[in-house]
Design a protein around this motif. Structure first.
Motif, PDB file in Angstrom:
ATOM      1  N   VAL A 104       0.842  -1.194   0.000  1.00 41.93           N
ATOM      2  CA  VAL A 104       0.000   0.000   0.000  1.00 41.93           C
ATOM      3  C   VAL A 104       0.877   1.244   0.000  1.00 41.93           C
ATOM      4  O   VAL A 104       1.757   1.409   0.851  1.00 41.93           O
ATOM      5  N   LEU A 105       0.629   2.112  -0.957  1.00 43.84           N
ATOM      6  CA  LEU A 105       1.257   3.424  -1.027  1.00 43.84           C
ATOM      7  C   LEU A 105       0.187   4.488  -0.803  1.00 43.84           C
ATOM      8  O   LEU A 105      -1.013   4.219  -0.961  1.00 43.84           O
ATOM      9  N   LEU A 106       0.604   5.680  -0.441  1.00 46.53           N
ATOM     10  CA  LEU A 106      -0.338   6.752  -0.139  1.00 46.53           C
ATOM     11  C   LEU A 106      -0.198   7.905  -1.121  1.00 46.53           C
ATOM     12  O   LEU A 106       0.876   8.163  -1.661  1.00 46.53           O
ATOM     13  N   THR A 107      -1.314   8.614  -1.324  1.00 44.52           N
ATOM     14  CA  THR A 107      -1.313   9.781  -2.190  1.00 44.52           C
ATOM     15  C   THR A 107      -2.023  10.945  -1.519  1.00 44.52           C
ATOM     16  O   THR A 107      -2.878  10.743  -0.645  1.00 44.52           O
ATOM     17  N   LYS A 108      -1.658  12.147  -1.913  1.00 36.19           N
ATOM     18  CA  LYS A 108      -2.419  13.322  -1.515  1.00 36.19           C
ATOM     19  C   LYS A 108      -3.702  13.362  -2.341  1.00 36.19           C
ATOM     20  O   LYS A 108      -3.836  12.677  -3.348  1.00 36.19           O
ATOM     21  N   HIS A 109      -4.630  14.194  -1.909  1.00 37.59           N
ATOM     22  CA  HIS A 109      -5.934  14.234  -2.584  1.00 37.59           C
ATOM     23  C   HIS A 109      -5.813  14.682  -4.029  1.00 37.59           C
ATOM     24  O   HIS A 109      -6.348  14.034  -4.945  1.00 37.59           O
ATOM     25  N   ASN A 110      -5.117  15.764  -4.279  1.00 40.64           N
ATOM     26  CA  ASN A 110      -5.066  16.341  -5.626  1.00 40.64           C
ATOM     27  C   ASN A 110      -3.732  16.153  -6.329  1.00 40.64           C
ATOM     28  O   ASN A 110      -3.603  16.502  -7.498  1.00 40.64           O
ATOM     29  N   THR A 111      -2.740  15.637  -5.617  1.00 39.10           N
ATOM     30  CA  THR A 111      -1.394  15.529  -6.186  1.00 39.10           C
ATOM     31  C   THR A 111      -0.792  14.175  -5.848  1.00 39.10           C
ATOM     32  O   THR A 111      -0.831  13.733  -4.701  1.00 39.10           O
ATOM     33  N   LEU A 112      -0.210  13.531  -6.853  1.00 35.90           N
ATOM     34  CA  LEU A 112       0.513  12.299  -6.615  1.00 35.90           C
ATOM     35  C   LEU A 112       1.912  12.668  -6.119  1.00 35.90           C
ATOM     36  O   LEU A 112       2.692  13.287  -6.852  1.00 35.90           O
ATOM     37  N   PRO A 113       2.245  12.333  -4.869  1.00 34.02           N
ATOM     38  CA  PRO A 113       3.566  12.698  -4.350  1.00 34.02           C
ATOM     39  C   PRO A 113       4.686  12.098  -5.193  1.00 34.02           C
ATOM     40  O   PRO A 113       4.579  10.971  -5.682  1.00 34.02           O
ATOM     41  N   ALA A 114       5.758  12.848  -5.326  1.00 35.36           N
ATOM     42  CA  ALA A 114       6.899  12.379  -6.122  1.00 35.36           C
ATOM     43  C   ALA A 114       7.449  11.073  -5.586  1.00 35.36           C
ATOM     44  O   ALA A 114       7.860  10.190  -6.362  1.00 35.36           O
ATOM     45  N   ILE A 115       7.449  10.920  -4.265  1.00 36.08           N
ATOM     46  CA  ILE A 115       7.999   9.703  -3.665  1.00 36.08           C
ATOM     47  C   ILE A 115       7.122   8.487  -3.972  1.00 36.08           C
ATOM     48  O   ILE A 115       7.612   7.374  -4.129  1.00 36.08           O
ATOM     49  N   THR A 116       5.796   8.710  -4.082  1.00 38.78           N
ATOM     50  CA  THR A 116       4.889   7.618  -4.448  1.00 38.78           C
ATOM     51  C   THR A 116       5.084   7.239  -5.911  1.00 38.78           C
ATOM     52  O   THR A 116       5.125   6.055  -6.264  1.00 38.78           O
ATOM     53  N   LYS A 117       5.216   8.250  -6.751  1.00 41.82           N
ATOM     54  CA  LYS A 117       5.477   8.004  -8.178  1.00 41.82           C
ATOM     55  C   LYS A 117       6.773   7.215  -8.349  1.00 41.82           C
ATOM     56  O   LYS A 117       6.838   6.254  -9.122  1.00 41.82           O
ATOM     57  N   LYS A 118       7.808   7.608  -7.612  1.00 36.21           N
ATOM     58  CA  LYS A 118       9.098   6.922  -7.704  1.00 36.21           C
ATOM     59  C   LYS A 118       8.967   5.451  -7.302  1.00 36.21           C
ATOM     60  O   LYS A 118       9.556   4.576  -7.949  1.00 36.21           O
ATOM     61  N   ALA A 119       8.201   5.189  -6.255  1.00 36.06           N
ATOM     62  CA  ALA A 119       8.022   3.804  -5.815  1.00 36.06           C
ATOM     63  C   ALA A 119       7.323   2.981  -6.885  1.00 36.06           C
ATOM     64  O   ALA A 119       7.697   1.828  -7.140  1.00 36.06           O
ATOM     65  N   LEU A 120       6.306   3.551  -7.514  1.00 33.13           N
ATOM     66  CA  LEU A 120       5.596   2.839  -8.583  1.00 33.13           C
ATOM     67  C   LEU A 120       6.547   2.505  -9.729  1.00 33.13           C
ATOM     68  O   LEU A 120       6.491   1.407 -10.307  1.00 33.13           O
TER      69      LEU A 120
END
Length: 275
Positions: A104-120
Protein backbone atom coordinates in the motif's frame (compact mmCIF):
# COMPACT_ATOMS: atom_id res chain seq x y z
CA UNK A 1 15.21 -2.20 24.36
CA UNK A 2 13.64 -5.36 23.06
CA UNK A 3 10.22 -6.93 23.28
CA UNK A 4 9.96 -10.45 24.63
CA UNK A 5 6.86 -12.66 24.67
CA UNK A 6 7.05 -14.88 27.74
CA UNK A 7 4.42 -17.62 27.54
CA UNK A 8 1.19 -15.62 27.15
CA UNK A 9 2.63 -12.37 28.47
CA UNK A 10 4.46 -9.51 26.82
CA UNK A 11 7.42 -7.71 28.34
CA UNK A 12 9.97 -5.08 27.36
CA UNK A 13 13.39 -6.35 28.33
CA UNK A 14 16.93 -4.99 28.63
CA UNK A 15 18.84 -6.60 25.72
CA UNK A 16 22.10 -6.48 27.70
CA UNK A 17 21.03 -8.59 30.66
CA UNK A 18 17.57 -9.90 29.83
CA UNK A 19 15.95 -8.18 32.81
CA UNK A 20 12.32 -7.18 32.42
CA UNK A 21 11.96 -3.40 32.19
CA UNK A 22 8.16 -3.37 31.84
CA UNK A 23 5.67 -6.23 31.94
CA UNK A 24 2.87 -5.26 29.58
CA UNK A 25 1.09 -8.39 30.70
CA UNK A 26 -1.87 -8.79 28.33
CA UNK A 27 -2.57 -12.34 27.14
CA UNK A 28 -4.44 -10.99 24.11
CA UNK A 29 -1.63 -11.67 21.62
CA UNK A 30 -1.24 -15.31 22.62
CA UNK A 31 -5.02 -15.77 22.71
CA UNK A 32 -5.40 -14.28 19.23
CA UNK A 33 -2.64 -16.53 17.93
CA UNK A 34 -4.50 -19.55 19.30
CA UNK A 35 -7.72 -18.40 17.65
CA UNK A 36 -6.21 -17.59 14.26
CA UNK A 37 -3.60 -20.35 14.15
CA UNK A 38 -4.99 -23.31 16.15
CA UNK A 39 -1.78 -25.35 15.74
CA UNK A 40 0.45 -22.69 17.31
CA UNK A 41 2.70 -23.77 20.15
CA UNK A 42 4.25 -21.63 22.86
CA UNK A 43 7.95 -21.16 22.18
CA UNK A 44 10.70 -20.82 24.71
CA UNK A 45 11.04 -17.22 25.87
CA UNK A 46 14.57 -16.94 24.52
CA UNK A 47 13.28 -17.68 21.01
CA UNK A 48 10.75 -14.86 21.15
CA UNK A 49 12.92 -11.76 21.15
CA UNK A 50 12.23 -9.01 18.65
CA UNK A 51 14.95 -6.41 18.09
CA UNK A 52 13.63 -2.90 17.51
CA UNK A 53 16.94 -1.29 16.60
CA UNK A 54 15.74 -0.47 13.07
CA UNK A 55 13.21 2.22 12.22
CA UNK A 56 11.52 2.81 8.87
CA UNK A 57 10.38 6.38 8.49
CA UNK A 58 10.36 9.36 6.20
CA UNK A 59 9.75 13.08 6.39
CA UNK A 60 6.01 12.50 6.05
CA UNK A 61 3.45 9.70 5.76
CA UNK A 62 3.97 9.39 2.01
CA UNK A 63 7.70 8.85 2.26
CA UNK A 64 7.24 6.48 5.19
CA UNK A 65 4.80 4.36 3.15
CA UNK A 66 7.24 4.34 0.22
CA UNK A 67 10.16 3.29 2.44
CA UNK A 68 8.15 0.44 3.91
CA UNK A 69 7.26 -0.62 0.36
CA UNK A 70 10.92 -0.45 -0.68
CA UNK A 71 12.01 -2.50 2.33
CA UNK A 72 9.33 -5.15 1.81
CA UNK A 73 9.01 -5.67 -1.93
CA UNK A 74 11.08 -6.14 -5.03
CA UNK A 75 9.36 -5.96 -8.41
CA UNK A 76 5.59 -6.06 -7.99
CA UNK A 77 3.05 -6.10 -10.79
CA UNK A 78 0.33 -4.68 -8.56
CA UNK A 79 0.06 -2.03 -5.88
CA UNK A 80 -2.69 -0.38 -3.85
CA UNK A 81 -2.73 3.42 -3.64
CA UNK A 82 -4.94 5.00 -0.98
CA UNK A 83 -5.63 8.54 0.11
CA UNK A 84 -3.27 9.64 2.85
CA UNK A 85 -5.20 12.68 4.03
CA UNK A 86 -7.93 10.65 5.70
CA UNK A 87 -7.92 7.12 7.02
CA UNK A 88 -11.06 5.17 5.99
CA UNK A 89 -10.17 3.90 2.53
CA UNK A 90 -6.70 2.76 3.58
CA UNK A 91 -7.89 0.76 6.61
CA UNK A 92 -9.11 -2.27 4.70
CA UNK A 93 -6.51 -2.01 1.94
CA UNK A 94 -4.14 -4.54 3.52
CA UNK A 95 -6.43 -7.43 2.58
CA UNK A 96 -6.53 -6.32 -1.06
CA UNK A 97 -2.76 -5.77 -1.03
CA UNK A 98 -2.30 -9.31 0.25
CA UNK A 99 -4.54 -10.72 -2.45
CA UNK A 100 -2.55 -8.97 -5.22
CA UNK A 101 0.85 -9.72 -3.66
CA UNK A 102 1.66 -6.04 -3.38
CA UNK A 103 1.71 -3.28 -0.83
CA UNK A 104 0.00 0.00 0.00
CA UNK A 105 1.26 3.42 -1.03
CA UNK A 106 -0.34 6.75 -0.14
CA UNK A 107 -1.31 9.78 -2.19
CA UNK A 108 -2.42 13.32 -1.52
CA UNK A 109 -5.93 14.23 -2.58
CA UNK A 110 -5.07 16.34 -5.63
CA UNK A 111 -1.39 15.53 -6.19
CA UNK A 112 0.51 12.30 -6.62
CA UNK A 113 3.57 12.70 -4.35
CA UNK A 114 6.90 12.38 -6.12
CA UNK A 115 8.00 9.70 -3.66
CA UNK A 116 4.89 7.62 -4.45
CA UNK A 117 5.48 8.00 -8.18
CA UNK A 118 9.10 6.92 -7.70
CA UNK A 119 8.02 3.80 -5.81
CA UNK A 120 5.60 2.84 -8.58
CA UNK A 121 8.38 3.24 -11.12
CA UNK A 122 11.13 1.57 -9.11
CA UNK A 123 9.04 -1.52 -8.43
CA UNK A 124 7.82 -1.90 -12.00
CA UNK A 125 4.15 -1.70 -11.04
CA UNK A 126 1.81 -2.37 -13.97
CA UNK A 127 -1.58 -2.09 -12.25
CA UNK A 128 -2.68 0.23 -9.45
CA UNK A 129 -5.80 -0.33 -7.39
CA UNK A 130 -6.84 3.17 -6.32
CA UNK A 131 -9.10 2.92 -3.28
CA UNK A 132 -11.80 5.48 -2.59
CA UNK A 133 -13.74 7.98 -4.63
CA UNK A 134 -12.64 11.37 -5.90
CA UNK A 135 -13.02 12.78 -2.42
CA UNK A 136 -10.06 10.63 -1.36
CA UNK A 137 -7.97 10.63 -4.54
CA UNK A 138 -8.94 13.02 -7.31
CA UNK A 139 -9.16 12.36 -11.03
CA UNK A 140 -5.92 14.35 -11.33
CA UNK A 141 -4.16 11.73 -9.22
CA UNK A 142 -5.69 8.90 -11.23
CA UNK A 143 -4.57 10.54 -14.49
CA UNK A 144 -1.08 11.18 -13.11
CA UNK A 145 -0.69 7.46 -12.41
CA UNK A 146 -2.07 6.52 -15.81
CA UNK A 147 0.50 8.83 -17.44
CA UNK A 148 3.42 6.82 -16.01
CA UNK A 149 5.06 4.27 -18.27
CA UNK A 150 5.85 0.99 -16.48
CA UNK A 151 9.34 1.31 -14.96
CA UNK A 152 9.49 4.75 -16.59
CA UNK A 153 10.38 3.08 -19.89
CA UNK A 154 8.76 4.99 -22.77
CA UNK A 155 8.60 1.77 -24.79
CA UNK A 156 6.52 0.10 -22.07
CA UNK A 157 2.76 0.49 -21.69
CA UNK A 158 1.29 2.93 -19.21
CA UNK A 159 0.27 1.83 -15.73
CA UNK A 160 -3.33 0.67 -15.61
CA UNK A 161 -5.55 2.07 -12.86
CA UNK A 162 -8.59 0.37 -11.38
CA UNK A 163 -10.48 2.64 -9.04
CA UNK A 164 -12.15 0.76 -6.21
CA UNK A 165 -14.84 2.93 -4.65
CA UNK A 166 -18.31 3.01 -3.18
CA UNK A 167 -20.75 5.69 -2.11
CA UNK A 168 -19.19 5.95 1.37
CA UNK A 169 -16.40 4.40 3.46
CA UNK A 170 -18.44 1.28 4.22
CA UNK A 171 -19.49 0.72 0.63
CA UNK A 172 -15.89 1.27 -0.46
CA UNK A 173 -14.73 -1.23 2.14
CA UNK A 174 -17.14 -3.80 0.70
CA UNK A 175 -15.93 -3.21 -2.87
CA UNK A 176 -12.27 -3.37 -1.79
CA UNK A 177 -12.87 -6.72 -0.10
CA UNK A 178 -14.59 -8.12 -3.18
CA UNK A 179 -12.02 -7.12 -5.82
CA UNK A 180 -9.87 -10.20 -5.34
CA UNK A 181 -12.01 -12.23 -2.97
CA UNK A 182 -10.97 -15.90 -2.78
CA UNK A 183 -13.45 -18.24 -4.41
CA UNK A 184 -13.48 -20.44 -1.34
CA UNK A 185 -14.29 -17.58 1.03
CA UNK A 186 -12.56 -16.85 4.32
CA UNK A 187 -13.56 -18.72 7.44
CA UNK A 188 -12.11 -15.94 9.62
CA UNK A 189 -13.09 -12.31 9.16
CA UNK A 190 -11.79 -9.30 11.07
CA UNK A 191 -14.19 -6.53 12.07
CA UNK A 192 -13.55 -3.04 13.44
CA UNK A 193 -15.11 0.39 13.61
CA UNK A 194 -14.72 2.63 10.58
CA UNK A 195 -15.42 5.72 12.66
CA UNK A 196 -11.86 5.78 14.02
CA UNK A 197 -8.61 4.39 12.71
CA UNK A 198 -6.87 2.82 15.71
CA UNK A 199 -8.46 -0.64 16.01
CA UNK A 200 -8.70 -1.32 12.27
CA UNK A 201 -5.12 -0.13 11.80
CA UNK A 202 -3.94 -2.70 14.35
CA UNK A 203 -5.61 -5.47 12.34
CA UNK A 204 -3.72 -4.59 9.16
CA UNK A 205 -0.70 -6.92 9.60
CA UNK A 206 -2.97 -9.82 10.59
CA UNK A 207 -5.17 -9.22 7.55
CA UNK A 208 -2.18 -9.12 5.23
CA UNK A 209 -0.33 -12.11 6.64
CA UNK A 210 -3.37 -14.40 6.73
CA UNK A 211 -5.52 -13.13 3.84
CA UNK A 212 -8.25 -12.18 6.32
CA UNK A 213 -10.66 -9.49 5.12
CA UNK A 214 -11.28 -6.48 7.36
CA UNK A 215 -14.92 -5.43 7.51
CA UNK A 216 -15.66 -1.92 8.75
CA UNK A 217 -18.81 -1.05 10.69
CA UNK A 218 -20.21 2.17 12.07
CA UNK A 219 -19.90 0.50 15.44
CA UNK A 220 -23.59 0.59 16.29
CA UNK A 221 -25.33 -1.55 13.67
CA UNK A 222 -24.58 -4.51 11.44
CA UNK A 223 -25.73 -3.03 8.15
CA UNK A 224 -26.50 -4.59 4.76
CA UNK A 225 -22.92 -4.11 3.50
CA UNK A 226 -21.49 -5.95 6.47
CA UNK A 227 -24.08 -8.74 6.36
CA UNK A 228 -23.51 -9.25 2.63
CA UNK A 229 -19.78 -9.61 3.21
CA UNK A 230 -20.16 -12.11 6.03
CA UNK A 231 -22.41 -14.15 3.79
CA UNK A 232 -20.06 -13.82 0.81
CA UNK A 233 -17.04 -14.98 2.78
CA UNK A 234 -18.95 -17.84 4.44
CA UNK A 235 -17.42 -16.69 7.69
CA UNK A 236 -17.68 -18.96 10.71
CA UNK A 237 -15.54 -16.80 12.99
CA UNK A 238 -15.32 -13.02 13.42
CA UNK A 239 -12.55 -11.36 15.39
CA UNK A 240 -13.76 -7.98 16.69
CA UNK A 241 -11.17 -5.32 17.51
CA UNK A 242 -12.07 -2.84 20.24
CA UNK A 243 -14.43 -2.63 23.17
CA UNK A 244 -18.17 -2.07 23.10
CA UNK A 245 -17.67 1.69 22.81
CA UNK A 246 -16.07 1.03 19.41
CA UNK A 247 -18.13 -1.95 18.26
CA UNK A 248 -21.31 -2.32 20.26
CA UNK A 249 -22.55 -5.47 21.94
CA UNK A 250 -25.54 -5.21 19.60
CA UNK A 251 -23.25 -5.69 16.59
CA UNK A 252 -21.61 -8.70 18.21
CA UNK A 253 -25.02 -10.19 19.10
CA UNK A 254 -26.20 -9.70 15.51
CA UNK A 255 -23.17 -11.64 14.27
CA UNK A 256 -23.78 -14.43 16.76
CA UNK A 257 -27.43 -14.57 15.66
CA UNK A 258 -26.15 -15.61 12.22
CA UNK A 259 -24.52 -18.64 13.82
CA UNK A 260 -21.02 -17.14 13.62
CA UNK A 261 -18.58 -17.41 16.50
CA UNK A 262 -17.10 -14.13 17.75
CA UNK A 263 -13.90 -13.31 19.56
CA UNK A 264 -13.39 -9.78 20.89
CA UNK A 265 -9.97 -8.23 21.39
CA UNK A 266 -10.23 -5.19 23.63
CA UNK A 267 -8.03 -3.35 26.09
CA UNK A 268 -8.41 -0.33 28.31
CA UNK A 269 -7.27 1.92 25.44
CA UNK A 270 -6.16 1.71 21.82
CA UNK A 271 -2.60 0.83 22.76
CA UNK A 272 -3.57 -2.15 24.88
CA UNK A 273 -6.14 -3.24 22.31
CA UNK A 274 -3.39 -3.26 19.68
CA UNK A 275 -1.14 -5.29 21.97
Amino acid sequence: GQVKFIAARTAIVNPNNGNVIKDIGTPARASLAAVLVPSITTLDAAQNVVDYDNRLGGQDRYETAAKIYDETFGTTDNAVVSGGENFPDALGANYLASRINGGVLLTKHNTLPAITKKALIDHGVTTVYLTGGEGAASTAVENAIKAIHVANDPTSPNIQVQRVAGANRYATNKVVNQVKAPLTGSSTVLLASGEGFADALSLGPIAYANNYPVILTDGQTLGPDQIAQLDSFNADRVVIAGGTSSVSQGVEDAIKAKGIDTYRLAGDNRQSTAA
